[in-house]
Design an enzyme around this catalytic site. Structure first.
Site, PDB file in Angstrom:
ATOM      1  N   GLY A 166       0.371  -1.170  -0.169  1.00  0.00           N
ATOM      2  CA  GLY A 166       0.273  -0.058   0.180  1.00  0.00           C
ATOM      3  C   GLY A 166       0.620   0.894  -0.199  1.00  0.00           C
ATOM      4  O   GLY A 166       1.767   1.416   0.731  1.00  0.00           O
ATOM      5  N   GLY A 190       4.736   1.006   0.911  1.00  0.00           N
ATOM      6  CA  GLY A 190       5.088   0.341   1.835  1.00  0.00           C
ATOM      7  C   GLY A 190       4.758  -0.393   1.641  1.00  0.00           C
ATOM      8  O   GLY A 190       3.531  -1.435   0.526  1.00  0.00           O
ATOM      9  N   VAL A 219       4.303  -4.279   4.124  1.00  0.00           N
ATOM     10  CA  VAL A 219       3.702  -5.200   5.343  1.00  0.00           C
ATOM     11  C   VAL A 219       4.274  -6.367   4.811  1.00  0.00           C
ATOM     12  O   VAL A 219       3.928  -7.351   4.603  1.00  0.00           O
ATOM     13  CB  VAL A 219       2.006  -4.896   5.718  1.00  0.00           C
ATOM     14  CG1 VAL A 219       2.466  -5.834   7.428  1.00  0.00           C
ATOM     15  CG2 VAL A 219       1.983  -3.127   5.797  1.00  0.00           C
ATOM     16  N   LYS A 222       6.885  -3.171   8.542  1.00  0.00           N
ATOM     17  CA  LYS A 222       6.488  -2.486   7.304  1.00  0.00           C
ATOM     18  C   LYS A 222       7.719  -1.864   6.699  1.00  0.00           C
ATOM     19  O   LYS A 222       8.245  -1.674   7.405  1.00  0.00           O
ATOM     20  CB  LYS A 222       5.446  -1.389   7.978  1.00  0.00           C
ATOM     21  CG  LYS A 222       5.115  -0.726   6.445  1.00  0.00           C
ATOM     22  CD  LYS A 222       4.483   0.636   7.183  1.00  0.00           C
ATOM     23  CE  LYS A 222       3.503   1.320   5.869  1.00  0.00           C
ATOM     24  NZ  LYS A 222       2.602   2.175   6.104  1.00  0.00           N
ATOM     25  N   ASP A 267      -6.346   9.691   7.949  1.00  0.00           N
ATOM     26  CA  ASP A 267      -5.903   8.042   7.156  1.00  0.00           C
ATOM     27  C   ASP A 267      -6.537   7.310   8.064  1.00  0.00           C
ATOM     28  O   ASP A 267      -6.839   6.207   7.500  1.00  0.00           O
ATOM     29  CB  ASP A 267      -4.495   7.794   6.534  1.00  0.00           C
ATOM     30  CG  ASP A 267      -5.155   7.158   4.571  1.00  0.00           C
ATOM     31  OD1 ASP A 267      -6.200   7.528   4.638  1.00  0.00           O
ATOM     32  OD2 ASP A 267      -3.948   6.507   4.329  1.00  0.00           O
TER      33      ASP A 267
END
Length: 482
Positions: free
Chosen positions: A19, A22, A24, A39, A133
């Site tokens: 995403g 980054g 994960v 991450k 966010d």
């Protein structure tokens, strides 16, 4: 990168998702022998510098938060080309995955998510952090039902910014109106975004959708979300979500205590509308309108026949006001007793003074003329309307004490001005002030910061049948257009 060890300690195992800038990974902490989430930026070379700054800001922001509903941060570092963040591993889907794989959650689960998410936002805001966010992909649901907020990549500490001027961060479907206008995000912005998430969990789509980002942004600024109609959703939850989506940040809940209070509101609490379902201004036309022009959905607007309407409706207004006054007098005055009917001894406070009986006059031998009937006194219809507006202002002003909004006070002042204008024969100014008052109260009621009463609703309905709507005012403020 599977099997790669970062900083000689974290062995990457499974890619969990990508995403933005980054990735994960699920990884093993070889020192503490536990599973963690790592991450990292995919590449430093070629990435904008502000992306790296935001990533470091995420580590600093998240590290300050220690709360059961916030994903814990364990470590931050660099290895070769990568900046990485080590976090608590949550074995559960994010809310976006949950909706894709399991459908919409139950109303009961959404209520629980609302409470837990409110706790997480409270913790972040208490630490001086605005997430900026909040969206389904950043809310994780653990197997035990615990909600955890993650991804503070664009979080802002109080008094700090990590983005260039004019850069709007956040996902379009969940961004607050003030951010769309280019203003700085505040805790109230997070509450709005969380309201968008809850709305999507209940309805299947965010509150505002469109073919492009610009159209969605415009709706955040001026469109009202559709009501939530699921039968398994408690009215209190639906009201909470709509209040979170208030355009004015001051009208949104700002703490977990407010969220809890709204969720536990009495189920029989009913918000009375200021208008019936069908706008009476449409039903009450006294002249036949010409048919609408081809290709349009509105009939041409004609001058309102104020003089014709005022006389018959003045009687209705007088009846409404009289009924309200009678109701108040019945509830406050002691009941009268019929003459000659025996009753129990009265207390000292209720004994009426004795009145001497008036002797009957001796009939005269000369027949007298029958007294002519007294002319019935009728109130001037315009004076009745003025009195109604003043009565309505007083009724609205009485609701100020239990309201969390200044709308009742301002609306009452508008109604007083309407009465004064009408008393001087200025119908246009009276109508403008009346509909200004009506709009204020409708907006406050829709934001659950004010509640009407049967008397106020009746008076607004009666007056709206008389006063013409100001030219160009096709919107009541309640989302309906005539």
């Amino acid at each position: 990168m599977n099997g790669e060890v970062l900083a000689g300690r974290y062995r990457l195992q499974t890619l969990l998702g990508r995403g933005g800038a980054g990735e994960v990974w699920q990884a093993e902490d070889t020192v503490l022998a536990r599973q963690v989430a790592v991450k990292l930026l995919r590449r430093l070379d070629g990435d904008p510098m502000d992306a790296v700054v935001r990533f470091r800001a995420e580590a600093q922001a998240a590290a300050r938060l220690m709360h059961p509903n916030v994903v814990a941060t364990y470590d931050v570092g660099t290895a070769d080309e990568h900046v990485f963040l080590v976090m608590e591993l949550v074995s559960g889907p994010d809310l976006a995955q949950l909706m894709r794989t399991a459908g919409l959650p139950s109303g009961k689960l959404v209520t629980d998510i609302a409470t837990q998410g409110a706790r997480a936002l409270d913790a972040a805001h208490a630490a001086g952090i605005v997430h900026r966010d909040v969206k389904p992909g950043n809310l994780l649901l653990a197997p035990d039902g615990t909600l955890k907020i993650t991804d503070f990549g664009i979080a802002k500490g109080a008094g700090t910014e990590t983005t260039g001027v004019g850069v709007l961060l956040g996902t379009a479907s969940y961004v607050s109106p003030e951010q769309v206008r280019g203003q700085s995000a505040t805790p109230a912005s997070d509450w709005y975004s969380f309201g968008c998430v809850l709305y999507e969990l209940l309805s299947g789509t965010p509150p505002f959708t469109g073919p492009d980002v610009e159209s969605v942004m415009r709706q955040h600024l001026d469109a009202a979300p559709e009501p939530i109609t699921r039968t398994d959703v408690e009215p209190a939850l639906g009201n909470l979500v709509l209040q979170m989506l208030a355009k004015d940040p001051a009208n949104r809940p700002s703490s977990v205590d407010e969220v809890t209070a709204l969720l536990t509101a009495a189920p029989n609490t009913q918000v009375l509308p200021l208008l019936p379902a069908n706008d009476v201004l449409e039903v009450g036309n006294w002249e036949e309108e010409e048919p609408a022009a081809t290709g349009t959905h509105r009939a041409p607007k004609k001058a309102f026949p104020f003089a014709k309407v005022l006389v018959p409706v003045g009687v209705v207004l007088a009846a409404v006001v009289g009924g309200l006054m009678l109701r108040e007098s019945v509830t406050t005055d002691p009941p009268a007793q019929a003459v000659g009917t025996p009753s129990a001894p009265a207390t000292q406070a209720t004994v009426a003074p004795k009145v001497k009986a008036t002797p009957k006059p001796t009939p005269s031998k000369t027949p007298s003329k029958k007294p002519s009937p007294k002319p019935t006194q009728t109130q001037n219809p315009q004076a009745a309307l003025v009195q109604t507006l003043r009565t309505l202002a007083a009724q609205v002003r009485q609701t100020q004490q239990g309201s969390r909004s200044k709308a009742p006070r301002e609306a009452a002042n508008d109604l007083d001005r309407a009465a004064e204008a009408l008393d001087h024969g200025n119908t246009e100014a009276a109508a403008k002030n009346f509909y200004d008052a009506r709009r204020r109260l409708i907006e406050a009621q829709q934001n659950h910061r004010w509640q009407s009463t049967p008397q106020i609703s009746a008076l607004f309905t009666a007056v709206s049948q008389v006063l013409p709507r100001p030219d160009g005012d096709g919107n009541d403020g309640d989302g309906e257009r005539n």
